[in-house]
Enzyme design. Structure first.
Site, PDB file in Angstrom:
ATOM      1  N   SER A  46      -9.412   4.317  10.202  1.00 18.38           N
ATOM      2  CA  SER A  46     -10.491   3.363  10.403  1.00 18.38           C
ATOM      3  C   SER A  46     -11.837   4.099  10.428  1.00 18.38           C
ATOM      4  O   SER A  46     -12.133   4.857   9.509  1.00 18.38           O
ATOM      5  CB  SER A  46     -10.228   2.563  11.684  1.00 18.38           C
ATOM      6  OG  SER A  46     -11.064   1.441  11.768  1.00 18.38           O
ATOM      7  N   ASP A 171      -6.931  -2.282   8.020  1.00 11.10           N
ATOM      8  CA  ASP A 171      -7.205  -1.171   8.937  1.00 11.10           C
ATOM      9  C   ASP A 171      -5.947  -0.385   9.299  1.00 11.10           C
ATOM     10  O   ASP A 171      -4.952  -0.944   9.768  1.00 11.10           O
ATOM     11  CB  ASP A 171      -7.830  -1.748  10.202  1.00 11.10           C
ATOM     12  CG  ASP A 171      -8.521  -0.718  11.059  1.00 11.10           C
ATOM     13  OD1 ASP A 171      -7.913   0.338  11.324  1.00 11.10           O
ATOM     14  OD2 ASP A 171      -9.674  -0.959  11.453  1.00 11.10           O
TER      15      ASP A 171
END
Length: 295
Positions: A46, A171
């Protein structure tokens, strides 16, 4: 504090995700680059993937700006962007457009290409739930690098999905590592880790309050919904595993003493305050970092 370059070939630098909470650890990345500290491996999930890319390019200024003025610009997102269909964070702009030469946050591809350090950034297949880690062997040019950093950072709902080779990704924090990809470094043969965390030491991720609402919101991506719901248990278990590694002397866990912002913060003063907190704490712990690295 050491003033000469440091190379720790047996240590992996691991960057936790956390959205704009990573303004705190951006200060750590900045300081590591400024003091010419390098590692045998670097990886992130991320927003930690952004740290990874910046670290590989050796661009300390970009490390700071990525979580400062740049991320609060109207082009980078906001309510208007969300209502216009580009996401609360405009992922295409943040990762793919702004990094081009002469753009808002140009990326030094030549410096990245000249840096031989192995790395991994991770995303989650939005259909199968598989965690995928990309490395240097998957990168041919700047667009292919930034596409994967974007995929690793794609928060469901508030950011548009990222597609690579016909596959949609979200993500990487929703995947097997739950946001702290020590597993990727272990798979590449490393046993010692400096981990930059974005939650405090005592943080325990709470269970999702309304799983039914999550399933409805993500009804077109049921695997993603289940990953969101199950993430707290995986995160807490992984953290316990890392704390045990710390006791064994195999990991240095850099936890914020205090984290004053959330992962979608876009108030510049608050982001600057988090960066300052990170810099102060990095300086305070620097000698212990160097001891861990064997300096």
């Amino acid at each position: 504090m050491t003033d000469s370059p440091v190379f720790a070939p047996d240590v992996a630098l691991v960057c936790e995700g956390g959205g704009t909470r990573n303004s705190f650890t951006a200060a750590s990345i900045h300081e590591l680059m400024r003091r010419e500290v390098s590692f045998g491996w670097v990886g992130g999930i991320s927003a930690g993937a952004t740290h990874t890319a910046n670290f590989l390019a050796g661009d300390a200024d970009r490390a700071r700006e990525s979580f400062g003025e740049f991320i609060v610009s109207k082009e980078a997102g906001g309510i208007r962007s969300f209502l216009g269909g580009d996401g609360y964070f405009n992922a295409e702009y943040i990762y793919e457009l702004s990094g081009q030469p002469e753009s808002a946050l140009p990326y030094d591809w030549d410096a990245y290409h000249a840096n031989p350090t192995p790395f991994r950034v991770g995303g989650m297949n939005a259909v199968t739930g598989e965690t995928v880690y990309w490395g240097r062997e998957d990168i041919d040019d700047l667009p292919s690098l930034m596409k994967r950093v974007r995929a690793s950072s794609t928060l469901p709902v508030i950011m548009n999905m990222t597609e690579i080779d016909g596959v949609e990704y979200v993500d990487g924090a929703l995947g097997s590592s739950a946001g702290i990809p020590v597993e990727a470094a272990e798979a590449d043969g490393f046993e010692k880790f400096l981990v930059l965390c974005t939650h405090t030491r005592g943080y325990v991720r709470p269970e999702v309050k309304y799983p039914g609402a999550v399933r409805r919101l993500l009804r077109n991506y049921p695997t993603v919904a289940e990953a969101v719901i199950s993430r707290p248990a995986r995160y807490n278990a992984e953290k316990e595993r890392l704390l045990q590694m710390e006791k064994e002397g195999r990991a240095y866990l850099f936890f914020p003493d205090e984290m004053r912002i959330g992962n979608t913060e876009r108030d510049l003063d608050k982001l600057k305050a988090a960066y300052y907190d990170g810099m102060v704490q990095t300086h305070r712990e620097w000698d212990r970092w160097m001891e861990f690295l064997g300096v």
